[in-house]
Design an enzyme around this catalytic site. Structure first.
Site, mmCIF file in Angstrom:
data_model
loop_
_atom_site.group_PDB
_atom_site.id
_atom_site.type_symbol
_atom_site.label_atom_id
_atom_site.label_comp_id
_atom_site.label_asym_id
_atom_site.label_seq_id
_atom_site.Cartn_x
_atom_site.Cartn_y
_atom_site.Cartn_z
ATOM 1 N N CYS A 1 3.317 8.564 1.655
ATOM 2 C CA CYS A 1 3.839 7.578 2.590
ATOM 3 C C CYS A 1 4.132 6.304 1.788
ATOM 4 C CB CYS A 1 2.786 7.362 3.672
ATOM 5 S SG CYS A 1 3.266 6.183 4.909
ATOM 6 N N CYS B 1 6.533 -7.315 7.284
ATOM 7 C CA CYS B 1 7.655 -6.812 8.088
ATOM 8 C C CYS B 1 8.189 -7.959 8.926
ATOM 9 C CB CYS B 1 7.170 -5.670 8.996
ATOM 10 S SG CYS B 1 8.499 -4.788 9.851
ATOM 11 N N GLY C 1 6.645 -1.991 6.330
ATOM 12 C CA GLY C 1 8.009 -2.508 6.344
ATOM 13 C C GLY C 1 9.022 -1.632 7.045
ATOM 14 N N SER D 1 11.798 6.542 8.273
ATOM 15 C CA SER D 1 11.473 6.171 9.642
ATOM 16 C C SER D 1 11.962 4.760 9.932
ATOM 17 C CB SER D 1 9.952 6.238 9.842
ATOM 18 O OG SER D 1 9.606 5.754 11.125
ATOM 19 N N CYS E 1 1.227 -2.301 15.824
ATOM 20 C CA CYS E 1 1.254 -2.036 14.383
ATOM 21 C C CYS E 1 0.606 -3.175 13.602
ATOM 22 C CB CYS E 1 2.711 -1.861 13.939
ATOM 23 S SG CYS E 1 2.881 -1.734 12.151
ATOM 24 N N CYS F 1 -1.226 5.721 10.139
ATOM 25 C CA CYS F 1 -0.038 4.982 10.554
ATOM 26 C C CYS F 1 -0.413 3.662 11.184
ATOM 27 C CB CYS F 1 0.697 5.723 11.674
ATOM 28 S SG CYS F 1 1.436 7.220 11.198
ATOM 29 N N CYS G 1 6.139 -4.971 16.094
ATOM 30 C CA CYS G 1 5.725 -3.958 17.062
ATOM 31 C C CYS G 1 4.255 -4.235 17.373
ATOM 32 C CB CYS G 1 5.947 -2.564 16.492
ATOM 33 S SG CYS G 1 7.665 -2.347 15.944
ATOM 34 N N GLU H 1 0.808 -1.213 0.000
ATOM 35 C CA GLU H 1 0.000 0.000 0.000
ATOM 36 C C GLU H 1 0.840 1.261 0.000
ATOM 37 O OE1 GLU H 1 -3.970 -1.616 2.272
ATOM 38 O OE2 GLU H 1 -2.381 -0.786 3.501
#
Ligand code: SAH
Ligand code: SF4
Length: 444
Positions: free
Chosen positions: A154, A161, A238, A270, A168, A413, A165, A141
């Site tokens: 973004c 990933c 990711g 990031s 997330c 996010c 976390c 995405e």
């Protein structure tokens, strides 16, 4: 300027150069092209090579291997690079300074690929989200967030990933694979397509190049040329520093004055804190850094950002203090997701200020209200709590609270996750245990 050096003689020269005897007599053309294997490029069934993602030098090498002499290959590569990345054309036929006879030759051997758009969504606040697909069928995405003085894209770096976390949504996926250079730069190109923002004439090009290359411009003035897409954040799916080479090469094309020509000051990468790659990031990419800190004690960060067990808070902050290029003018952003009763006390806020001061960090703090997703184990802090936390941090350092954008289309996010199925608690526990074990194994 000689137009094309392509001729049967050129092809013969290539086979001779490759040490092959020219074959006398009639040779049947090969009807079924074999897939060309080019490093870092997803092979295509039709045997042609996707040029998107390749730097000038690689393009020149491919042109030479296909039969152009070295000088012509270099010149054509320069022209094609400009058309691909600066003008955004999707057909060789649109490359008007390349001879008409040469364009079909290019089209037979090469393509100008873009990830496929599977779905495009528009949020009520203007945020747009695209579900994209790679040539080999993996979904990922990208999100565009328009603001009054800027428009931020973004961009994703991986499908899934390796990290997990706990707040997330992407962390609930396995890593499927790294995105290629073409798939990363292709996102920015798709956004320019969708926003209709490729420079069309000489004046557009002059403005776009000036805007991209003038490093001393004020924040916000870029949109003076009427652009919507002004900033890029590597904050999609990711961990970009676990796909370092592809992210570096893609951003290289994005920052190239003859490429997409966006200033490095307008790009932020990031990371969850992959310390060993941070210095390289500053040196080899040179973009702004954002760090997903999210907690100030070992216990809490170990829980919510498990890479902390490998790279702890103090080492991370030291790596930030050493980040090449960080200064008061180019501050490091510390992201801090506000999780109710987890990391949002006054004491946490004071500890955050203390830590950032201790390491003398030129810091900005981004307080991000937690964006929920189905089955998430946390809740967002209350507005009052966020305000109180922000006031304490704001006294020490600037701490804007980011307004969540695009929540209605799951574009905020941490809401990015392409396979929309919900995993059971047991499945998640198994997946997280697997990822934790991989991280621990890597640490040894
Ligand atoms: N992997 C990188 C970049 C992608 S995540 C990283 O972790 O930094 C981009 C940002 O969104 C990170 O700060 C991440 O911690 C944050 N984020 C992830 N899930 C979130 C959620 N549900 N709510 C708010 N922020 C979230
Ligand atoms: Fe991966 Fe970043 Fe999500 Fe952590 S926050 S799981 S590193 S994408």
């Amino acid at each position: 300027m000689s137009e094309t050096n392509l001729s049967p003689a050129g092809a013969d020269a290539a086979s001779t150069a490759a040490g092959l005897m020219p074959i006398p007599g009639h040779v049947d053309p090969m009807t079924v092209p074999r897939p060309t294997l080019v490093e870092g490029v997803t092979p295509r069934e039709d045997g042609r090579t996707d040029l998107v993602g390749l730097p000038r030098k690689r393009i020149a090498e491919l042109f030479e291997a296909a039969g152009l002499d070295a000088k012509a290959a270099k010149l054509r590569a320069k022209q094609v690079f400009h058309w691909l990345y600066h003008r955004g054309v999707t057909e060789f036929d649109a490359m008007t300074d390349i001879a008409k006879t040469m364009r079909p030759w290019l089209a037979e051997r090469f393509v100008i690929g873009r990830p496929t758009i599977v779905e495009a969504q528009h949020s009520s606040d203007g945020t747009r989200k695209w579900l994209l697909r790679t040539a080999d069928g993996h979904d990922f995405e990208m999100v565009f967030i328009p603001d009054a003085d800027r428009g931020t894209l973004c961009v994703s770096s991986q499908v899934g990933c390796t990290l997990n976390c706990r707040f997330c949504h992407t962390g609930t996926m396995r890593l499927v694979r790294n995105l290629t250079v073409g798939e990363i730069v292709g996102q920015v190109m798709l956004a320019r397509d969708a926003l209709g923002e490729w420079p069309k004439n000489a004046e557009d090009i002059r403005l776009a190049t000036m805007a991209g290359l003038d490093d001393d411009e004020d924040e916000g003035s870029y949109s003076a040329d009427g652009r919507l897409l002004t900033n890029i954040v590597m904050m999609g799916m990711g961990e970009p520093l676990y796909n370092f080479d592809n992210v570096r090469d893609a951003l290289g094309i994005v920052m190239d004055g003859d490429g997409l020509a966006l200033s490095k000051r307008r790009i932020t990468l990031s990371t969850s804190g992959v310390i060993p790659q941070m210095e390289r990031c500053g040196q080899e990419i040179g973009v702004n850094l954002a760090v997903s800190l999210h907690a100030v004690t070992k216990d809490v960060r170990d829980e919510i950002v498990p890479i902390n067990k490998k790279y702890g808070i103090e080492d991370l902050l030291q790596a930030c203090a050493d980040y090449p290029g960080a200064s008061n003018a180019r501050r490091i952003t510390f992201e801090y997701v506000m999780l109710k009763d987890k990391n949002d006390s006054d004491e946490d806020a004071r500890e955050l200020v203390r830590l950032l001061r201790k390491y003398k960090l030129p810091a900005k703090v981004n307080l991000i209200p937690f964006n929920p997703w189905p089955g998430a184990p946390y809740e967002c802090s209350t507005p009052d709590r966020i305000r109180a936390f922000s006031n304490i941090v704001f006294e020490g350092i600037s701490a804007p609270v980011r307004t969540p954008r695009g929540r209605d289309i799951d574009a905020a996010c941490g809401q990015l996750k392409t396979a929309a199925e919900k995993k059971s608690r047991a499945e998640l526990d198994r997946l997280y245990a697997e990822k934790d074990a991989a991280l621990a194994a890597e640490a040894q």
